[in-house]
Design a protein around this motif. Structure first.
Motif, PDB file in Angstrom:
ATOM      1  N   ALA A 123       0.699  -1.085  -0.106  1.00  0.00           N
ATOM      2  CA  ALA A 123      -0.063   0.049  -0.032  1.00  0.00           C
ATOM      3  C   ALA A 123       0.677   1.331  -0.029  1.00  0.00           C
ATOM      4  O   ALA A 123       2.216   1.036   0.493  1.00  0.00           O
ATOM      5  CB  ALA A 123      -0.861   0.053   1.134  1.00  0.00           C
ATOM      6  N   ALA A 124       0.364   2.339  -0.423  1.00  0.00           N
ATOM      7  CA  ALA A 124       0.997   3.397  -0.092  1.00  0.00           C
ATOM      8  C   ALA A 124       1.393   4.016   0.961  1.00  0.00           C
ATOM      9  O   ALA A 124       2.432   4.718   1.320  1.00  0.00           O
ATOM     10  CB  ALA A 124       0.017   4.642  -0.862  1.00  0.00           C
ATOM     11  N   VAL A 125       1.053   3.575   2.092  1.00  0.00           N
ATOM     12  CA  VAL A 125       1.257   3.691   3.705  1.00  0.00           C
ATOM     13  C   VAL A 125       2.182   2.590   3.811  1.00  0.00           C
ATOM     14  O   VAL A 125       1.696   1.282   3.727  1.00  0.00           O
ATOM     15  CB  VAL A 125      -0.051   3.613   4.336  1.00  0.00           C
ATOM     16  CG1 VAL A 125       0.713   3.648   5.862  1.00  0.00           C
ATOM     17  CG2 VAL A 125      -0.993   4.968   4.268  1.00  0.00           C
ATOM     18  N   GLU A 126       3.327   2.705   4.180  1.00  0.00           N
ATOM     19  CA  GLU A 126       4.331   1.713   4.713  1.00  0.00           C
ATOM     20  C   GLU A 126       3.671   0.898   5.694  1.00  0.00           C
ATOM     21  O   GLU A 126       3.306   1.419   6.692  1.00  0.00           O
ATOM     22  CB  GLU A 126       5.754   2.393   5.039  1.00  0.00           C
ATOM     23  CG  GLU A 126       6.827   1.351   5.558  1.00  0.00           C
ATOM     24  CD  GLU A 126       8.212   1.935   5.510  1.00  0.00           C
ATOM     25  OE1 GLU A 126       9.008   1.314   5.926  1.00  0.00           O
ATOM     26  OE2 GLU A 126       7.935   3.277   5.576  1.00  0.00           O
ATOM     27  N   GLY A 127       4.003  -0.475   5.405  1.00  0.00           N
ATOM     28  CA  GLY A 127       3.553  -1.342   6.364  1.00  0.00           C
ATOM     29  C   GLY A 127       2.097  -1.765   6.433  1.00  0.00           C
ATOM     30  O   GLY A 127       1.689  -3.046   6.993  1.00  0.00           O
ATOM     31  N   LEU A 128       1.459  -1.395   5.406  1.00  0.00           N
ATOM     32  CA  LEU A 128      -0.035  -1.793   5.247  1.00  0.00           C
ATOM     33  C   LEU A 128      -0.259  -2.401   3.880  1.00  0.00           C
ATOM     34  O   LEU A 128       0.609  -2.441   2.942  1.00  0.00           O
ATOM     35  CB  LEU A 128      -0.960  -0.429   4.946  1.00  0.00           C
ATOM     36  CG  LEU A 128      -2.476  -0.535   4.940  1.00  0.00           C
ATOM     37  CD1 LEU A 128      -2.780  -1.077   6.483  1.00  0.00           C
ATOM     38  CD2 LEU A 128      -2.848   0.594   4.651  1.00  0.00           C
ATOM     39  N   CYS A 184      -3.925   3.936  -0.771  1.00  0.00           N
ATOM     40  CA  CYS A 184      -3.917   3.151  -2.189  1.00  0.00           C
ATOM     41  C   CYS A 184      -3.247   1.823  -2.332  1.00  0.00           C
ATOM     42  O   CYS A 184      -1.966   1.653  -1.633  1.00  0.00           O
ATOM     43  CB  CYS A 184      -3.631   3.915  -3.031  1.00  0.00           C
ATOM     44  SG  CYS A 184      -4.628   5.569  -3.411  1.00  0.00           S
ATOM     45  N   PRO A 185      -3.821   0.789  -2.947  1.00  0.00           N
ATOM     46  CA  PRO A 185      -2.876  -0.287  -3.046  1.00  0.00           C
ATOM     47  C   PRO A 185      -2.061  -0.146  -4.098  1.00  0.00           C
ATOM     48  O   PRO A 185      -2.193   0.618  -5.165  1.00  0.00           O
ATOM     49  CB  PRO A 185      -4.138  -1.445  -3.514  1.00  0.00           C
ATOM     50  CG  PRO A 185      -5.048  -0.459  -4.014  1.00  0.00           C
ATOM     51  CD  PRO A 185      -5.021   0.717  -3.519  1.00  0.00           C
ATOM     52  N   LEU A 186      -0.830  -1.052  -4.197  1.00  0.00           N
ATOM     53  CA  LEU A 186       0.153  -0.847  -5.190  1.00  0.00           C
ATOM     54  C   LEU A 186       0.035  -2.156  -5.797  1.00  0.00           C
ATOM     55  O   LEU A 186      -0.654  -3.211  -5.649  1.00  0.00           O
ATOM     56  CB  LEU A 186       1.634  -1.360  -4.455  1.00  0.00           C
ATOM     57  CG  LEU A 186       1.802  -0.129  -3.482  1.00  0.00           C
ATOM     58  CD1 LEU A 186       3.309  -0.308  -2.638  1.00  0.00           C
ATOM     59  CD2 LEU A 186       1.834   1.307  -4.011  1.00  0.00           C
ATOM     60  N   PRO A 187       0.467  -2.255  -7.111  1.00  0.00           N
ATOM     61  CA  PRO A 187       0.160  -3.299  -8.223  1.00  0.00           C
ATOM     62  C   PRO A 187       1.023  -4.738  -7.862  1.00  0.00           C
ATOM     63  O   PRO A 187       2.064  -4.648  -6.971  1.00  0.00           O
ATOM     64  CB  PRO A 187       0.854  -2.871  -9.484  1.00  0.00           C
ATOM     65  CG  PRO A 187       1.083  -1.472  -9.351  1.00  0.00           C
ATOM     66  CD  PRO A 187       1.142  -1.259  -7.982  1.00  0.00           C
TER      67      PRO A 187
END
Length: 295
Positions: free
Chosen positions: A160-165, A248-251
């Motif tokens: 995710a855009a938030v580290e650790g999520l 937001c999710p990452l690919p």
């Protein structure tokens, strides 16, 4: 291969793209859209107060609870609430919007964590918004692909855009296609609406002309023979391209394409992109977020 849209009337194609672009921008800059977010507050079992929301908030086994002070009021589902209000256990990627004056207090669950995310219409990011740079629409970037469903949805964990999520999606299948003479594929996630798909990806333009972390492409339901259209002209930025207050999710790793997708939205001005890169088609049609005079 390129779909028949490449031979269609270019004006109609451009007008359709403009409708899409302007809808994207209007949703983003809505008075309570993502540009209006003023804080991303993570809840735990300790009551917490935030400068941009009323009351004291905590969460636990029974879900999110707020304790409003005397004179404070939220409106939830059209009903004014005072004192203690229990939002209950929220579903993953679900949430409730509670009105507070001209603001909205989003109460949601992301990556297994309950959050409070206030949205204020006068947020500086929103009031300064002048539009998103984008590549000019080109029918050559609308390509035909083949949807290959999995035997059953595959749980897929992404960052995710938030580290650790982390986010977990049930991937129903993949989309195979050819671009620039290369055979490529993308893992697809469920989209918004029955049968629709969502593709998260990066490509060789990521971090150069397009946002580094991700872009998203909505895909209409596959035809009976599995055919789908990937119209990369509609590759859109997710909210994290504009604000650090998004989750937001990452690919997934397999969706990092080794080719340059020179189509769709570019790096936002808020992240260093140039507002001068808003396509001429947009400004000619009357961009609702005109560039300031000093640009």
């Amino acid at each position: 291969m390129t779909t028949e849209i490449a031979t269609a009337d270019l004006q109609a194609f451009t007008e359709d793209w403009l409708d899409w672009y302007r809808t994207q921008e209007a949703r983003l800059a809505d008075p309570h859209g993502f540009l209006a977010i003023t804080g991303l507050h993570w809840l735990d079992d300790r009551p917490q107060r935030f400068p941009d929301a009323p009351g004291a908030w905590h969460t636990g086994r029974d879900g999110v609870v707020v304790h409003l002070d005397d004179g404070e009021e939220l409106v939830v589902d059209g009903t004014p609430v005072r004192g203690e209000h229990r939002f209950g256990v929220l579903p993953e990627r679900g949430g409730v919007d509670a009105a507070w004056g001209d603001a909205v207090i989003e109460v949601a669950k992301r990556g297994g964590h309950d959050i409070v995310r206030p949205r204020h219409p006068d947020a500086p990011l929103r009031t300064a918004f002048t539009g998103t740079p984008a590549y000019a629409p080109d029918p050559r970037w609308a390509v035909t692909g083949q949807y290959v469903p999995f035997d059953e949805p595959r749980p897929t964990t992404v960052g995710a855009a938030v580290e650790g999520l982390e986010h977990v999606y049930g991937a129903p299948g993949r989309i195979e296609f050819e671009l620039h003479g290369r055979q490529l594929s993308l893992t697809a996630f469920p989209g918004q609406g029955a049968g629709r798909l969502m593709v998260l990806f990066t490509d060789a333009t990521s971090g150069v002309t397009t946002y580094a972390a991700n872009r998203v492409l909505a895909v209409e339901p596959p035809a009976a023979d599995g055919t789908v259209v990937l119209d990369f002209n509609r590759a859109a930025n997710l909210p994290c391209a504009y604000t650090d207050l998004a989750t937001c999710p990452l690919p997934p790793a397999e969706n990092r394409l080794p080719v340059a997708i020179e189509a769709g939205q570019k790096i936002p001005r808020e992240r260093g992109g140039s507002s001068a890169e808003i396509p001429a088609e947009v400004t000619a049609a009357g961009n609702p977020f005109p560039r300031p005079a000093h640009s």
